[in-house]
Each structure stands twice: as structure tokens, then as C-alpha cells.
Design a protein around this motif. Sequence first.
Motif, PDB file in Angstrom:
ATOM      1  N   ARG A   1       0.768  -1.115   0.017  1.00 48.85           N
ATOM      2  CA  ARG A   1      -0.193   0.194  -0.506  1.00 48.85           C
ATOM      3  C   ARG A   1       0.739   0.960   0.115  1.00 48.85           C
ATOM      4  O   ARG A   1       1.550   1.631   0.660  1.00 48.85           O
ATOM      5  CB  ARG A   1      -0.566   0.076   0.926  1.00 48.85           C
ATOM      6  N   GLY A   2       0.476   1.801  -0.830  1.00 51.53           N
ATOM      7  CA  GLY A   2       1.305   3.325  -1.060  1.00 51.53           C
ATOM      8  C   GLY A   2       2.540   3.290  -1.556  1.00 51.53           C
ATOM      9  O   GLY A   2       2.792   4.356  -2.180  1.00 51.53           O
ATOM     10  N   ARG A   3       3.907   2.363  -1.858  1.00 52.95           N
ATOM     11  CA  ARG A   3       4.368   1.862  -2.689  1.00 52.95           C
ATOM     12  C   ARG A   3       4.573   1.962  -4.108  1.00 52.95           C
ATOM     13  O   ARG A   3       3.045   1.270  -4.857  1.00 52.95           O
ATOM     14  CB  ARG A   3       5.146   0.212  -2.192  1.00 52.95           C
ATOM     15  N   ARG A   4       5.600   1.972  -4.763  1.00 57.26           N
ATOM     16  CA  ARG A   4       5.613   1.464  -6.555  1.00 57.26           C
ATOM     17  C   ARG A   4       5.884  -0.312  -6.781  1.00 57.26           C
ATOM     18  O   ARG A   4       6.767  -0.153  -5.884  1.00 57.26           O
ATOM     19  CB  ARG A   4       6.563   2.390  -6.948  1.00 57.26           C
ATOM     20  N   VAL A   5       4.948  -0.271  -8.046  1.00 51.65           N
ATOM     21  CA  VAL A   5       4.916  -1.193  -8.111  1.00 51.65           C
ATOM     22  C   VAL A   5       4.920  -1.479  -9.155  1.00 51.65           C
ATOM     23  O   VAL A   5       3.624  -1.272 -10.170  1.00 51.65           O
ATOM     24  CB  VAL A   5       3.727  -2.504  -7.332  1.00 51.65           C
ATOM     25  N   SER A   6       5.770  -2.901 -10.055  1.00 54.64           N
ATOM     26  CA  SER A   6       5.470  -3.163 -11.050  1.00 54.64           C
ATOM     27  C   SER A   6       4.380  -4.389 -11.923  1.00 54.64           C
ATOM     28  O   SER A   6       4.630  -5.848 -10.878  1.00 54.64           O
ATOM     29  CB  SER A   6       6.466  -3.350 -11.783  1.00 54.64           C
ATOM     30  N   VAL A   7       3.004  -4.201 -12.008  1.00 54.78           N
ATOM     31  CA  VAL A   7       2.285  -5.315 -11.735  1.00 54.78           C
ATOM     32  C   VAL A   7       2.402  -6.745 -13.174  1.00 54.78           C
ATOM     33  O   VAL A   7       1.244  -6.686 -13.585  1.00 54.78           O
ATOM     34  CB  VAL A   7       1.193  -4.954 -11.585  1.00 54.78           C
ATOM     35  N   GLY A   8       3.301  -6.167 -14.466  1.00 58.65           N
ATOM     36  CA  GLY A   8       3.867  -6.158 -15.488  1.00 58.65           C
ATOM     37  C   GLY A   8       3.095  -5.655 -16.577  1.00 58.65           C
ATOM     38  O   GLY A   8       2.569  -4.546 -16.851  1.00 58.65           O
ATOM     39  N   ALA A   9       3.622  -6.549 -17.571  1.00 57.72           N
ATOM     40  CA  ALA A   9       3.454  -5.367 -18.598  1.00 57.72           C
ATOM     41  C   ALA A   9       2.135  -5.854 -19.727  1.00 57.72           C
ATOM     42  O   ALA A   9       1.398  -6.626 -18.986  1.00 57.72           O
ATOM     43  CB  ALA A   9       4.814  -6.248 -19.969  1.00 57.72           C
ATOM     44  N   PRO A  10       1.448  -4.685 -19.874  1.00 59.91           N
ATOM     45  CA  PRO A  10       0.037  -4.690 -20.602  1.00 59.91           C
ATOM     46  C   PRO A  10      -0.090  -6.055 -21.885  1.00 59.91           C
ATOM     47  O   PRO A  10       1.573  -6.274 -22.164  1.00 59.91           O
ATOM     48  CB  PRO A  10       0.050  -3.730 -21.079  1.00 59.91           C
ATOM     49  N   GLY A  11      -0.600  -6.753 -21.381  1.00 56.43           N
ATOM     50  CA  GLY A  11      -0.993  -7.690 -22.310  1.00 56.43           C
ATOM     51  C   GLY A  11      -0.396  -8.957 -21.731  1.00 56.43           C
ATOM     52  O   GLY A  11      -0.707 -10.024 -22.746  1.00 56.43           O
ATOM     53  N   VAL A  38      -2.068   1.197  -4.766  1.00 56.79           N
ATOM     54  CA  VAL A  38      -0.806   1.190  -4.664  1.00 56.79           C
ATOM     55  C   VAL A  38      -0.093   1.734  -5.778  1.00 56.79           C
ATOM     56  O   VAL A  38      -0.593   2.322  -6.797  1.00 56.79           O
ATOM     57  CB  VAL A  38       0.333  -0.514  -5.311  1.00 56.79           C
ATOM     58  N   ARG A  39       0.853   2.904  -6.626  1.00 58.23           N
ATOM     59  CA  ARG A  39       2.011   2.978  -7.495  1.00 58.23           C
ATOM     60  C   ARG A  39       1.943   2.311  -8.475  1.00 58.23           C
ATOM     61  O   ARG A  39       3.126   2.096  -8.688  1.00 58.23           O
ATOM     62  CB  ARG A  39       2.791   4.391  -6.494  1.00 58.23           C
ATOM     63  N   ARG A  40       0.857   2.120  -9.324  1.00 59.04           N
ATOM     64  CA  ARG A  40       1.281   0.916 -10.293  1.00 59.04           C
ATOM     65  C   ARG A  40       2.055   1.813 -11.444  1.00 59.04           C
ATOM     66  O   ARG A  40       2.419   2.353 -12.003  1.00 59.04           O
ATOM     67  CB  ARG A  40       0.296   0.526 -11.122  1.00 59.04           C
ATOM     68  N   GLN A  41       3.199   0.310 -11.792  1.00 60.60           N
ATOM     69  CA  GLN A  41       3.229   0.740 -13.225  1.00 60.60           C
ATOM     70  C   GLN A  41       3.597  -0.750 -14.010  1.00 60.60           C
ATOM     71  O   GLN A  41       3.369  -1.319 -13.305  1.00 60.60           O
ATOM     72  CB  GLN A  41       5.156   0.785 -12.331  1.00 60.60           C
ATOM     73  N   GLN A  42       3.563  -0.692 -14.953  1.00 65.10           N
ATOM     74  CA  GLN A  42       3.323  -1.727 -16.018  1.00 65.10           C
ATOM     75  C   GLN A  42       4.618  -1.477 -17.062  1.00 65.10           C
ATOM     76  O   GLN A  42       4.792  -1.049 -17.560  1.00 65.10           O
ATOM     77  CB  GLN A  42       2.310  -1.292 -16.787  1.00 65.10           C
ATOM     78  N   LEU A  43       5.387  -2.699 -16.062  1.00 67.85           N
ATOM     79  CA  LEU A  43       6.497  -3.072 -17.330  1.00 67.85           C
ATOM     80  C   LEU A  43       6.490  -4.692 -17.307  1.00 67.85           C
ATOM     81  O   LEU A  43       6.334  -5.235 -16.330  1.00 67.85           O
ATOM     82  CB  LEU A  43       7.851  -2.443 -15.624  1.00 67.85           C
ATOM     83  N   GLY A  44       7.692  -5.001 -18.134  1.00 68.93           N
ATOM     84  CA  GLY A  44       8.551  -6.206 -18.637  1.00 68.93           C
ATOM     85  C   GLY A  44       9.080  -6.759 -16.994  1.00 68.93           C
ATOM     86  O   GLY A  44       9.577  -5.560 -16.325  1.00 68.93           O
TER      87      GLY A  44
END
Length: 319
Positions: A142-152, A172-178
Motif C-alpha cells: 500500500r502506497g508503494r511503487r509496484v510493477s504489475v507486469g507488462a500490458p498483455g 499501490v502506485r502501479r507501473q506496467q513493466l516487463g
Amino acid sequence: MNRGRSVPGRRHLARLALLALLVTAVVPRLAGCRDEPAEPVRIRIATGSPTAVYHAFGESLAAILNREMPGVRASVLVTAASRANVELVGSDRAELGFTQADVLTADVVGRSKVLAVARVYDDLLHLVTLAGGPVRRLADLRGRRVSVGAPGSGTATTAGRLLDVAHLTDGVRRQQLGLDDSVAALRAGRIDAFFFSGGLPVRAVEELAASTATRIVDLGEWTEPLRRAHGEVYVTRDIPRSAYNTDPVSTVANPNYLVVRADLPEPLVREVTRLLMDRRAELARAHPAAGRMSPRSAIATDPLPLHPGAADWYRETKP
């Protein structure tokens, strides 16, 4: 009196049918054009990140198909993985692809022109962070920067569902990274943790843990909430210490499948299925997850039906 062909006889006829199919595909259409080069049968395999399991598995499978199927030219596509792979196969931009089962919703299955070749192994959801960091359980995101996976990707599907059942969708502060970008971002301190779903071991996570003190967060308690919300596709699996030399944990897992274009000829898919099963030891040398396949478990591909060519091979071998 001939009371029916034996199984070896049917297999021989299937091989002859495949040979005829490949010859038809590769000979020039115009008999007079004898100098025209033969056109191979193309099999593009949609995989994932170069440091993830799908890619290693796909590279090995492509090598086997190229070596043992005359007239075939198999190659590997680097993709965002599961959902993207289903879209590529369903739109005739790939012939084979790997996908997690949980991306195969009724809507996706209904509008995609894909069938199954086999259930291959289970993908385990990794929540990866630095060992000295504050993330020790899922709620700590909660409140942290998290990569949740690439789109697709399948990771994006599973991680998104997990955050939803944990009431962290907006937390969470989502990022979509491979995968590779997630590892680089964690090393550089640009994110606090990342999700990745893959078979054991995931090479990029292995390399991270070998050089940096790493923690894999236990997610085993979330299997049942996910099953209640999204069906019985999810199971609990262990990540042992031997995988990454980290503390052993339990996590959420779901099966993944090798899928195929529905319109590919039955003899072609039958031979791909045979090689997939008969060359398991070779595939396992490319990645241990591939060695966990068996004909008995391979036929469990719900909600996707098996391609008739694959079903024919399993029926004759009686897994």
C-alpha cells in the motif's frame, strides 16, 4: 481378414499424411517454375521476455521442429506473453503460443480462434522485492511503487486480480513493466517491488537474487480468495529455497498451455504434439519447467478444447 489397423499403422499413416501436407506446401505451385525456391511451412511461436520461461521453452521447441519436421521453418516471437500470445495466434500472426489459463475468460475464448495442444506446467506468481526493504507481506504494498507486469501479460491479469481481492486496487502506485525492466527498476530503486508469473526458476529473478539480497513475498494465503472470486484455476505452489537461495514461500499458481491456430491441419498439429511429448527430456534441458509435462496432465486444458490433431495423438497413446 483385416480387422482394423494397429496403432503403429495409424501412426504411420498420420506421418504419411503430414509428409504429403508438407510436400504440397513447399513445392512450387507452377510445375514449370522449377527454379523457384520451395516455400517452407512457417510456425511462429509466441513466447514472452527473453529471460523468462516461455522464451527458453519456445526456442528449444523451435529447434526440435526445425530439426525433425522437413519443410517446416519454426521461429520464436518475443512478446508481452499470455494475453498478447492468444491475440497473436487468434489473428493468424503466430501459429503457436504460450498462455496462462487465467487469461482465458469466456469472452477471450469466445472471440479467439485458438485451441489447445497441451497443458505444459504451472506458472507461479512471484512478488519480488529487496531483502532489506519494507515489503514483507502483500499489505505492505500500500502506497508503494509496484510493477504489475507488462500490458498483455499473464502477470498483469493475475497481479491485478490479486490486488483486487486484497483491496489494494487503488492502494499501490502501479507501473506496467516487463520482467527485464522490472528487475532493472528494482535494482535502481525506481520501484519497491514487482510481480512476475512464471515457471521455476525464472532466470531474471535467479540472476537478481545471485547478485542482490532479494526477498520473495509469501502469497499462499491468497489462493482461496482468488478461487472464490475467479474460479478453481488457481492453486497453491511452493517456491523452495533451492529456486533462488531465498527463504522458502508459498504462492498462487495457475497452469499454462501451448495453444495453436484452430485452422492448422490435423496432421501438422499431431506431429507437433508428438514431438512436444517425446522430446520432453531435451526441452527440460532448456528449462526445468518443460520437464514437468506428461501426456496424462497435458490433456487438462479447460476452458480450451484440444485441437483435433492433438486429441488424436493423446487418444492413440492413451495417457
